[in-house]
Design a protein around this motif. Sequence first.
Motif, PDB file in Angstrom:
ATOM      1  N   TYR A 253       1.964  -5.689  -0.191  1.00  0.00           N
ATOM      2  CA  TYR A 253       0.905  -5.787  -1.251  1.00  0.00           C
ATOM      3  C   TYR A 253      -0.268  -5.371  -0.270  1.00  0.00           C
ATOM      4  N   PRO A 254      -1.330  -4.582  -0.740  1.00  0.00           N
ATOM      5  CA  PRO A 254      -2.328  -4.249   0.126  1.00  0.00           C
ATOM      6  C   PRO A 254      -3.364  -5.698   0.422  1.00  0.00           C
ATOM      7  N   ASN A 255      -3.729  -5.742   1.748  1.00  0.00           N
ATOM      8  CA  ASN A 255      -4.240  -7.026   2.164  1.00  0.00           C
ATOM      9  C   ASN A 255      -5.866  -7.012   1.692  1.00  0.00           C
ATOM     10  N   THR A 256      -6.044  -7.126   0.647  1.00  0.00           N
ATOM     11  CA  THR A 256      -7.364  -7.127  -0.309  1.00  0.00           C
ATOM     12  C   THR A 256      -7.251  -8.245  -1.219  1.00  0.00           C
ATOM     13  N   GLU A 257      -8.561  -8.739  -1.686  1.00  0.00           N
ATOM     14  CA  GLU A 257      -8.731  -9.721  -2.560  1.00  0.00           C
ATOM     15  C   GLU A 257      -7.717  -9.406  -3.870  1.00  0.00           C
ATOM     16  N   PHE A 258      -7.902  -8.080  -4.171  1.00  0.00           N
ATOM     17  CA  PHE A 258      -7.214  -7.549  -5.667  1.00  0.00           C
ATOM     18  C   PHE A 258      -5.829  -7.610  -5.226  1.00  0.00           C
ATOM     19  N   GLY A 259      -5.281  -7.062  -3.901  1.00  0.00           N
ATOM     20  CA  GLY A 259      -3.792  -7.218  -3.795  1.00  0.00           C
ATOM     21  C   GLY A 259      -3.528  -8.594  -3.768  1.00  0.00           C
ATOM     22  N   LYS A 260      -4.114  -9.697  -3.298  1.00  0.00           N
ATOM     23  CA  LYS A 260      -3.704 -10.960  -2.995  1.00  0.00           C
ATOM     24  C   LYS A 260      -3.517 -11.726  -4.548  1.00  0.00           C
ATOM     25  N   SER A 261      -4.649 -11.003  -5.445  1.00  0.00           N
ATOM     26  CA  SER A 261      -4.496 -11.758  -6.970  1.00  0.00           C
ATOM     27  C   SER A 261      -3.255 -11.040  -7.664  1.00  0.00           C
ATOM     28  N   LEU A 262      -3.234  -9.934  -7.280  1.00  0.00           N
ATOM     29  CA  LEU A 262      -1.711  -9.462  -8.093  1.00  0.00           C
ATOM     30  C   LEU A 262      -0.598  -9.912  -7.461  1.00  0.00           C
ATOM     31  N   LYS A 263      -0.541 -10.336  -6.120  1.00  0.00           N
ATOM     32  CA  LYS A 263       0.322 -10.948  -5.512  1.00  0.00           C
ATOM     33  C   LYS A 263       1.001 -12.120  -6.259  1.00  0.00           C
ATOM     34  N   THR A 264       0.003 -12.968  -6.444  1.00  0.00           N
ATOM     35  CA  THR A 264      -0.119 -14.490  -6.932  1.00  0.00           C
ATOM     36  C   THR A 264       0.178 -14.177  -8.355  1.00  0.00           C
ATOM     37  N   THR A 265      -0.498 -13.339  -8.995  1.00  0.00           N
ATOM     38  CA  THR A 265       0.291 -13.048 -10.701  1.00  0.00           C
ATOM     39  C   THR A 265       1.707 -12.733 -10.611  1.00  0.00           C
TER      40      THR A 265
END
Length: 403
Positions: free
Chosen positions: A242-254
């Motif tokens: 995933y992209p190493n961004t807050e958005f990427g982390k949020s989608l990874k968690t999801t």
Amino acid sequence: MPTTRRDFLKTSVLASSLLFVPKFLHALDRQELAALRDANGRRLVVVQLGGGNDGLNTIIPYRDDLYYKARPTLGIRPQSGILTLNKDLGLNPAMTRLKGLYDQGQVAVLNSVGYPNPDRSHFRSMDIWQSGSAAEEYLTTGWLGRYLDSSCPTCPLPYNGLEVDDTLSLAMKGAARKGLALKNPEKFHQLTQNRFLSQVSRQTAPAGGSELDYLYKTLAETASSADYLYQKSKVYQSATAYPNTEFGKSLKTTAELINSGVGSRVFYVSLAGFDTHVRQQEQQGKLLGDLSEGLGSFVEDLRKSGELDNTLILVFSEFGRRVEQNASNGTDHGTANNVLLLGGGLRRQGILNAAPDLQNLDQGDLKHQLDFRRIYATILHDWLGADDRAILGSSFERLSGLV
């Protein structure tokens, strides 16, 4: 010194935030957990683009001379790498992974989505989209919160609607039920060990009906949810990049929560920063790249686990931008905008309605072709199997054969 009723009430703000919970409440009745709907059922993931994304530079009318006339320097030219969708419209050059999903039949584009008498305030327009209200109507509950209230009898617990963020949006708040906000299941679980509220944990829960009963129940549900999500989050660790961004982390968690079998029907994530009044191209291009890369990884993750066909992704922003660029090489607050739907279960894909009409504007702004509540009604009724009229408070014509 024992905790008094007055002391407990003073701490109620912590309970209402759904962030801190005492240890004593882990003994929640497990029969409630057993009533949860099978996690293999359909789910909705909402992606909110905060700030008012410029739809005309996202889905670009590259064959329309009026677009380039209104945006002599801000308009994106075909030679800049526009990703062609059809003979009239193309994606922003930064959205290569989304173009790949489009080509695979996993994206639907709805143009000129809005509502009558649009409001150009970020806060008010976002409230309208999140609550599902009319422009002149003020609601204190969200459309997804009301879904949890009235149309999800097996959704009694907070984690049946999850927002991957620090705070819970209006969209996820119902009158009787609301979702749960967390960024990280492990850290959220750690917060349940709060020392101050553990003093409350040693007190006896009050008997009889009162506001205290409600607070104790809220704490109990939240504590149990924190433990449940933490234990579930250990089941699946994503191997997808995933992209190493807050958005990427949020989608990874999801994705990890979905693939771990968490029984949530609704997930909510956000990507902010789209208020591009100044020097828009660089800022928006980066954000749209983050959106495209994040969604590409998320879809890949769900496809690998076999969960993509059960998942519908809705991408929206509170409004679009004005058609003409401003003097700062940006755009100001506008009205109608495009909405994206992604998923393996889409029955209709591609561009689903006409391109924005740049000849027929309302004081320099796009006129909406499609009321956003028609999309909500379609998702609620056709995808989630809910009573869309009861939730939205009125009947809106659904989009035939979409999901």
